[in-house]
Design a protein around this motif. Structure first.
Motif, PDB file in Angstrom:
ATOM      1  N   GLN A 181      -1.209   8.412  -5.208  1.00 30.48           N
ATOM      2  CA  GLN A 181      -2.068   7.798  -4.209  1.00 30.48           C
ATOM      3  C   GLN A 181      -1.423   7.904  -2.825  1.00 30.48           C
ATOM      4  O   GLN A 181      -0.197   7.966  -2.702  1.00 30.48           O
ATOM      5  CB  GLN A 181      -2.326   6.327  -4.546  1.00 30.48           C
ATOM      6  N   TYR A 224      -8.139   7.497   2.143  1.00 32.07           N
ATOM      7  CA  TYR A 224      -7.259   7.266   1.005  1.00 32.07           C
ATOM      8  C   TYR A 224      -7.405   8.383  -0.016  1.00 32.07           C
ATOM      9  O   TYR A 224      -8.422   9.084  -0.062  1.00 32.07           O
ATOM     10  CB  TYR A 224      -7.565   5.907   0.355  1.00 32.07           C
ATOM     11  N   TYR A 245      -6.828   8.492  -4.139  1.00 30.43           N
ATOM     12  CA  TYR A 245      -6.493   7.627  -5.268  1.00 30.43           C
ATOM     13  C   TYR A 245      -7.285   8.047  -6.479  1.00 30.43           C
ATOM     14  O   TYR A 245      -8.495   8.254  -6.379  1.00 30.43           O
ATOM     15  CB  TYR A 245      -6.805   6.172  -4.911  1.00 30.43           C
ATOM     16  N   PRO A 300     -10.310   2.365  -6.459  1.00 34.93           N
ATOM     17  CA  PRO A 300      -9.369   1.857  -5.453  1.00 34.93           C
ATOM     18  C   PRO A 300      -9.632   0.395  -5.094  1.00 34.93           C
ATOM     19  O   PRO A 300     -10.775  -0.046  -5.044  1.00 34.93           O
ATOM     20  CB  PRO A 300      -9.632   2.761  -4.258  1.00 34.93           C
ATOM     21  N   LEU A 356      -8.646  -1.758  -1.845  1.00 33.21           N
ATOM     22  CA  LEU A 356      -8.208  -1.402  -0.499  1.00 33.21           C
ATOM     23  C   LEU A 356      -8.048  -2.631   0.375  1.00 33.21           C
ATOM     24  O   LEU A 356      -8.762  -3.626   0.211  1.00 33.21           O
ATOM     25  CB  LEU A 356      -9.217  -0.432   0.128  1.00 33.21           C
ATOM     26  N   SER A 389     -14.034   9.020   0.904  1.00 39.34           N
ATOM     27  CA  SER A 389     -12.685   8.492   0.635  1.00 39.34           C
ATOM     28  C   SER A 389     -12.156   7.756   1.857  1.00 39.34           C
ATOM     29  O   SER A 389     -11.027   7.985   2.313  1.00 39.34           O
ATOM     30  CB  SER A 389     -11.718   9.620   0.239  1.00 39.34           C
ATOM     31  N   VAL A 449      -3.607   0.698  -0.157  1.00 41.25           N
ATOM     32  CA  VAL A 449      -4.309   0.802  -1.434  1.00 41.25           C
ATOM     33  C   VAL A 449      -3.394   0.260  -2.519  1.00 41.25           C
ATOM     34  O   VAL A 449      -2.174   0.437  -2.473  1.00 41.25           O
ATOM     35  CB  VAL A 449      -4.719   2.267  -1.722  1.00 41.25           C
ATOM     36  N   THR A 504      -2.812   0.367 -11.659  1.00 36.83           N
ATOM     37  CA  THR A 504      -4.029   0.720 -12.380  1.00 36.83           C
ATOM     38  C   THR A 504      -4.285  -0.221 -13.545  1.00 36.83           C
ATOM     39  O   THR A 504      -5.361  -0.235 -14.108  1.00 36.83           O
ATOM     40  CB  THR A 504      -3.956   2.154 -12.924  1.00 36.83           C
TER      41      THR A 504
END
Lengths: 115, 116
Positions: free
Chosen positions: B2, B25, B27, B31, B33, B72, B93, B97
């Motif tokens: 990322q 970004y 990712y 995401p 953010l 994005s 970000v 996960t």
């Protein structure tokens, strides 16, 4: 409610000297982060703890940097033999596990200059 | 991996004018953010955060941001700038996960200067 407290505010060293930074997170916050912020750059994560356990220290230069949080409250970040490239502001942040775990509360930082 | 890019290192804006700060970004996944602000000699403070849902999020002090998956991007806006908005703004970000945490990737920051 007191915020995140860091000390000292400033440190100036010669290369090869050691330095320690201290952080007192917000009371009740179980997660504590150390970020490094070089001048005119964004913060970069070094290490973070949940309670006294290290969760991720993959970005910590392990040969010279160390971090502890022995009782799950205050934390110390130490640089054993500082280099000019370590010149940066060191930011401590804390958060509480749960719905807003990603909301960080930052201290004012310790600005390190290595000559 | 990322990453976050803030293409404008410095922005100068007149007091009362509108402001837009850009953030792109990269990712893999969904995401989460954030925009943080750093006032002179202070730590970073959260302005607003985006969780999957409504693409426009409101923050403090009249700031809002719009998420665009196709571009994005996660641009920050304010309709009327005040001199107290003089600060550095960081887009970030979440790297986690498996759940939310403060393990963030930050952009380089945009210095906003307000002139009268």
């Amino acid at each position: 409610e007191a915020g995140v407290t860091q000390s000292p505010r400033y440190a100036v060293l010669q290369e090869g000297q050691a330095v320690s930074f201290w952080c007192d997170p917000i009371s009740g916050h179980d997660t504590l982060y150390w970020y490094q912020q070089p001048r005119d750059q964004g913060p970069q994560l070094l290490v973070y703890f949940r309670d006294e356990a290290v969760i991720d220290n993959s970005q910590l230069p392990s040969d010279r940097f160390s971090a502890v949080r022995p009782k799950g409250t205050n934390s110390t970040l130490k640089i054993q033999s500082a280099k000019q490239g370590d010149t940066a502001t060191y930011l401590c942040a804390s958060s509480q596990t749960g719905a807003s775990a990603e909301t960080l509360y930052f201290g004012s930082g310790t600005r390190l200059t290595v000559l | 991996a990322q990453s976050v890019t803030q293409p404008d290192a410095r922005v100068t804006v007149s007091e009362g004018a509108s402001l837009q700060l850009r953030c792109k970004y990269s990712y893999f996944g969904t995401p989460y953010l954030f925009w943080y602000v750093q006032y002179p000699r202070q730590g970073l403070q959260l302005l607003l955060k985006y969780y999957p849902g409504d693409p426009v999020v409101q923050g403090v002090n009249g700031f809002e941001a719009e998420f665009s998956k196709s571009n994005s991007s996660f641009h920050l806006r304010k309709a009327s700038v005040h001199w107290s908005d003089w600060a550095v703004y960081f887009c970030a970000v979440s790297m986690n996960t498996g759940g939310l945490s403060g393990k963030l990737t930050f952009g380089e920051g945009t210095q906003v200067t307000v002139i009268s």
